[in-house]
Design an enzyme around this catalytic site. Structure first.
Site: not given
Length: 396
Positions: A288, A292, A301
């Protein structure tokens, strides 16, 4: 949207006397390049990141120049749809958008593997699959704008409405597959979900039912490495495709950034399902590239080095390199595709801004298939409230 356990509270839930467990490194986590060691994690790949064609004895694929160009066109247009969705959300025209950036090959390849009678059950990110099933992009925007529940007829497109509840669509897919199995149909079903959803009870229950009834269904897991902010190895001690063996059906890992491999592997799994050989789990190993959803900040993160590693495996770039190397496309073709993408973007933007707002009372129309006393009472209460405003107040 994926239901996973976050890192921060984990330590506080353990007993004060219990030692902190050492992290378990599965081969994919230990691999330096992210694809895993070939001898430990077989990865079906028919087109390398450098655009070199490969063959595989179990997944032969004959793709001529016209078909390869068509797949490239799909990838470019799907990426442009996604880019417009993100831009429209940032400009306040959509409430949310779930980007597929980096996952185009997994979706287009698997989508183009389906026959017209096959049925797909998506999550909320399968914009590329929707494209291959003929769903107009404006319908996808309508749902994220909050003006409709999807806007397309699932029975017309053989593509179910987007599912926000994590993993529930896999049970729906298996139920549908069991139904057409009893009808004597030779169609097959494909259920899409992500690596985060693989931890959901619904997904594992769907595996049980599919295996028990030999249902004609393919489970297509897009492992994009991150369940929102949690990496795959935080929720699975084995590679995801190997989970299938515990339920009694085969699993295979495919290079999710290779549109040829995704096409070949999914086509083989669907054919296996439709000929009475039961389910298959496909793990499309991809990444990805974006957030998100537009409410997420991935820089909190994950590091840029990881993103750049996967940028070199871009599905569009490798197919373009292949087309040029093989003399199957020229500058004129690429310019035409870009012009088509620009026109599509303009169409999407204009269509989104012209979507009509629904009447407030329409929210009650599809709560139940028939009349329901409580819903009707709530409708009447809201109608009375709306009628209490003057025309001038309502116009505000």
């Amino acid at each position: 949207m994926k239901n996973v356990t976050t890192r921060t509270p984990a330590r506080s839930r353990r007993s004060a006397q219990a030692p902190e467990p050492e992290p378990v490194l599965v081969p994919e986590a230990a691999a330096a390049d992210g694809y895993g060691a070939a001898e430990e994690l077989p990865l079906i790949q028919l087109l390398t990141p450098e655009g070199e064609r490969r063959s595989h004895p179990d997944y032969p694929l004959d793709v001529d120049a016209e078909q390869a160009r068509a797949l490239y066109r799909d990838l470019v247009l799907v990426r442009r749809v996604d880019a417009e969705g993100t831009a429209l959300q940032r400009q306040g025209e959509l409430g949310l958008w779930a980007s597929l950036l980096g996952q185009e090959a997994a979706q287009v390849g698997s989508g183009r593997a389906m026959r017209p009678g096959d049925f797909a059950f998506p999550t909320y990110r399968e914009h590329g699959v929707a494209w291959t099933r003929g769903v107009p992009p404006i319908n996808l925007l309508g749902m994220f704008r909050g003006v409709n529940n999807g806007g397309w007829d699932p029975n017309e497109k053989n593509f179910m409405l987007y599912t926000i509840v994590i993993g529930s669509q896999t049970l729906h897919a298996v139920g549908y597959a069991m139904g057409i199995q009893r009808d004597g149909s030779d169609d097959a079903v494909i259920a899409y979900f992500g690596d985060g959803a693989s931890s959901q009870g619904d997904v594992n229950e769907s595996f049980v039912f599919a295996a028990s009834y030999n249902a004609p269904v393919v489970f297509f897991c897009q492992n994009n490495q991150w369940a929102i902010s949690e990496p795959t190895e935080r929720q699975s001690r084995v590679p995801l495709f190997r989970r299938a063996s515990g339920f009694g059906f085969p699993g295979v890992r495919v290079d999710g950034n290779d549109v040829f491999a995704c096409l070949a592997v999914t086509r083989a799994a669907l054919d296996r399902a439709r000929t009475g050989n039961g389910p298959t789990l496909i793990e499309a190993y991809t990444y990805r590239m974006g957030a998100h959803t537009t409410s997420d900040d991935p820089t909190r993160y994950r590091g840029n080095d990881e993103v750049e590693l996967w940028r070199a495996r871009d599905p569009l770039a490798r197919l373009r390199t292949y087309l040029v190397r093989e003399g199957q496309a020229d500058d004129e073709f690429f310019a035409e595709v870009e012009a088509e993408a620009d026109a599509l973007a303009a169409e999407i933007r204009a269509g989104c801004l012209s979507l009509p707002d629904p009447h407030p009372l329409s929210m009650f129309d599809y709560a139940y298939t028939g009349p329901h006393a409580q819903v009707e009472a709530e409708r009447e209460e809201l109608a009375a409230y709306l009628d209490s405003f003057t025309d001038e107040e309502a116009a505000r």
